[in-house]
Write a protein that holds these residues in place. Structure first.
Motif, PDB file in Angstrom:
ATOM      1  N   VAL A  65       0.852  -1.185   0.000  1.00  0.00           N
ATOM      2  CA  VAL A  65       0.000   0.000   0.000  1.00  0.00           C
ATOM      3  C   VAL A  65       0.892   1.241   0.000  1.00  0.00           C
ATOM      4  N   TYR A  79      -5.933   3.754   2.412  1.00  0.00           N
ATOM      5  CA  TYR A  79      -6.181   3.235   3.751  1.00  0.00           C
ATOM      6  C   TYR A  79      -4.866   3.047   4.505  1.00  0.00           C
ATOM      7  N   ALA A  84      -6.346  -1.705   5.499  1.00  0.00           N
ATOM      8  CA  ALA A  84      -6.283  -2.467   4.250  1.00  0.00           C
ATOM      9  C   ALA A  84      -6.193  -3.963   4.530  1.00  0.00           C
ATOM     10  N   SER A 108      -6.190   0.093  -2.432  1.00  0.00           N
ATOM     11  CA  SER A 108      -5.437  -0.346  -1.258  1.00  0.00           C
ATOM     12  C   SER A 108      -5.809  -1.771  -0.873  1.00  0.00           C
ATOM     13  N   VAL A 109      -7.101  -2.096  -0.982  1.00  0.00           N
ATOM     14  CA  VAL A 109      -7.551  -3.448  -0.647  1.00  0.00           C
ATOM     15  C   VAL A 109      -6.997  -4.437  -1.669  1.00  0.00           C
ATOM     16  N   LYS A 112      -3.323  -5.054  -0.935  1.00  0.00           N
ATOM     17  CA  LYS A 112      -3.118  -5.891   0.246  1.00  0.00           C
ATOM     18  C   LYS A 112      -3.469  -7.349  -0.053  1.00  0.00           C
TER      19      LYS A 112
END
Length: 235
Positions: A65, A79, A84, A108-109, A112
């Protein structure tokens, strides 16, 4: 509020902070940055230098991230690493073994999820910012102003969960993003947006607010919350 396409019929919602100026009689009307603004700029440039140093160091992870920097002019606010991770783990559990996850305006998710690796799920990122095309075939250009303008291979109701973070806190943006979400998901929805959007989120997606409070790497003025339509681990 992770990333955006420009809102329909309006200028970009977020731009670089306006500087505050102070004048001094001894400065012959030469504008100067206030000490507060100067400190904020120095902190921003220091963070930029640190990120660039990380990119050139050995072992840099392209999926971490922040590996692609925020663009404030695109309303991008990543995030925190903890948030995240929490959202990525929730998506994995909700999708189930071999599940498919779609991240709509939530890079961001996606990062991750990819950073964690694993062969028990597949994921794609629907994103307006073409810098994320470095992630290859998993990147799908997405403009919420055209919510169903999607590639043919994205079949309706083909994702076990959709994680979405509409870029603007407006009902128009949420409603259009909701069209995309409902087209893609088999049922499960994990929405991140402002607390002020609770009523509209329930109206357009049938989701309820969670106890978990997402955090961003930079403090935002607007309170953000998560919303789901299933029994999640975020309560």
């Amino acid at each position: 509020m992770e990333t955006c396409s420009p809102p329909a019929n309006s200028p970009d919602a977020v731009s670089l902070p306006r500087f505050s100026w102070k004048m001094d009689d001894d400065d012959d009307d030469i504008p100067q940055l206030s000490s507060h603004t100067l400190a904020a700029l120095q902190e921003f440039y220091l963070e930029q230098q640190q990120r660039e140093g990380m990119k050139t160091s050995q072992g840099f992870n392209q999926y971490s991230v922040g590996s692609i920097e925020e663009d404030w002019q695109l309303s991008q606010f990543w995030y925190s690493d903890e948030t995240a991770s929490c959202l990525a783990n929730e998506a994995i559990v909700a999708a189930g073994k071999g599940g498919r996850i779609a991240c709509v305006s939530a890079p961001s998710v996606y990062q991750k999820l990819r950073e964690q690796g694993g062969a028990d799920f597949s994921v794609c990122i629907l994103e307006y910012d073409r810098r994320f095309s470095v992630y290859g075939e998993e990147f799908i250009f997405y403009d919420y102003n055209n919510p169903l303008n999607l590639p043919e291979h994205l079949l309706p109701h083909s994702f076990d969960i959709v994680v979405a973070d509409p870029p603007y806190l407006s009902e128009e943006c949420l409603q259009k993003t909701a069209e995309t979400i409902k087209y893609l998901t088999k049922g499960k929805i994990l929405l991140c947006t402002g607390a002020i959007m609770e009523e509209q989120a329930a109206k357009h997606l049938g989701v309820k607010i969670c106890k978990f409070i997402p955090k961003h790497s930079r403090n935002l003025a607007n309170e953000f919350r998560c919303y789901v339509n299933y029994a999640s681990g975020l309560d």
